[in-house]
Scaffold this active site. Structure first.
Site, short mmCIF file in Angstrom:
data_model
loop_
_atom_site.label_atom_id
_atom_site.label_comp_id
_atom_site.label_asym_id
_atom_site.label_seq_id
_atom_site.Cartn_x
_atom_site.Cartn_y
_atom_site.Cartn_z
N ASP A 1 0.83 -1.20 0.00
CA ASP A 1 0.00 0.00 0.00
C ASP A 1 0.87 1.26 0.00
O ASP A 1 2.07 1.19 0.34
CB ASP A 1 -0.88 -0.05 1.26
CG ASP A 1 -1.82 1.12 1.36
OD1 ASP A 1 -2.29 1.62 0.32
OD2 ASP A 1 -2.09 1.55 2.50
N ASP B 1 -0.38 5.01 1.15
CA ASP B 1 -0.61 5.94 2.26
C ASP B 1 -0.54 5.25 3.60
O ASP B 1 -1.18 4.24 3.84
CB ASP B 1 -1.97 6.62 2.10
CG ASP B 1 -2.00 7.46 0.83
OD1 ASP B 1 -0.98 8.06 0.50
OD2 ASP B 1 -3.06 7.48 0.15
#
Lengths: 177, 177
Positions: free
Chosen positions: B11, B13
């Site tokens: 991922d 963020d």
């Protein structure tokens, strides 16, 4: 995310969006010679033009705006709406190859396929998607894919015979609806 | 695409990029009050600010440029480089929720993770990826995912106990290298 519906991954270029018509338009504008892709089927776009013009094809596609105003492939909107009732439909485009296309493609989808929400849009490189069906014009995207593969007819793939083929969106509807 | 290496989906963020530091900076600029996320762990960002400021959080994140200059999460670059030797590493970000972020995120990755090629970058909604491992701070991305899930610690997920957790990139390295 619904657990019950089968998932479909639908490609963009040459499946719901028509970059080829735009290529031809730009080529005819810049070279003032007609470009007919039916003369030698099974070839990539760049092979249909004289060698000195091949780089131009790559140039067109990297220009900001190229993907913003592509024609919609006939019947794709109507059939996609019907598919969405029965399946979980994802748009899966290898857009990362052309970073300038990201915003264009997003806006194009918002214009023509507003019924596909952001949760179901994917811009990627390799299509490592976990779906049951994939509709794509590029067999390279089928190599590592275990679901049902539907090869959407495009000039460059017309000589391939080892795949379940759909020639247009009506044939997609016949097979999947 | 290599058949031999296991695939990891990483991922962006709160895993390799730090939007929280930016939130705090903007909040302090606009409200001139200190924002401390450690007071009530396990809450979303918006719950740490007074009600009248909650919409502001959403406003920040939708602004063009928000994602362009985020700090890199410590040690993520170095560990990702090492992971890439052993695994096929994909960046998988739910960027479609914030369409204005697409270009910013792409440019940010080119700056900080130039060793991740376009084939291995994916901006999506639902993370329907076919990988063996997923490193993410959001358990909603784990719901329908069958691989190994590593929950990357972030203020909003600190009270969750049912997941294999990594608190930082050194712990990722310990587990996967």
């Amino acid at each position: 995310m619904s657990e019950k519906k089968l998932r479909i991954a639908v490609d963009m270029d040459e499946v719901i969006a028509d970059p080829i018509a735009k290529f031809i338009k730009l080529y005819n504008r810049d070279y003032d010679v007609p470009l007919d892709l039916t003369i030698t089927p099974g070839n990539e776009m760049a092979m249909h033009v004289p060698e000195h013009a091949r780089l131009k094809i790559r140039e067109y596609i990297n220009e900001k705006g190229f993907f913003r105003d592509l024609d919609v492939i006939p019947d794709s909107v109507e059939v996609m709406k019907e598919l969405q009732k029965k399946y979980e439909v994802f748009i899966v485009s290898a857009a990362m190859e052309f970073p300038n296309s990201l915003q264009d493609k997003h806006e194009w989808l918002a214009d023509h396929f507003p019924f596909i929400g952001w949760q179901h849009i994917m811009f990627c490189g390799y299509k490592i998607v976990n779906t049951d069906i994939m509709i794509d014009d590029r067999i390279k995207n089928f190599v590592d894919y275990e679901g049902r593969k539907l090869l959407f007819t495009s000039p460059h793939n017309m000589l391939l015979t080892d795949y379940e083929r759909v020639n247009n969106w009506n044939e997609v509807a016949e097979k999947l609806l």
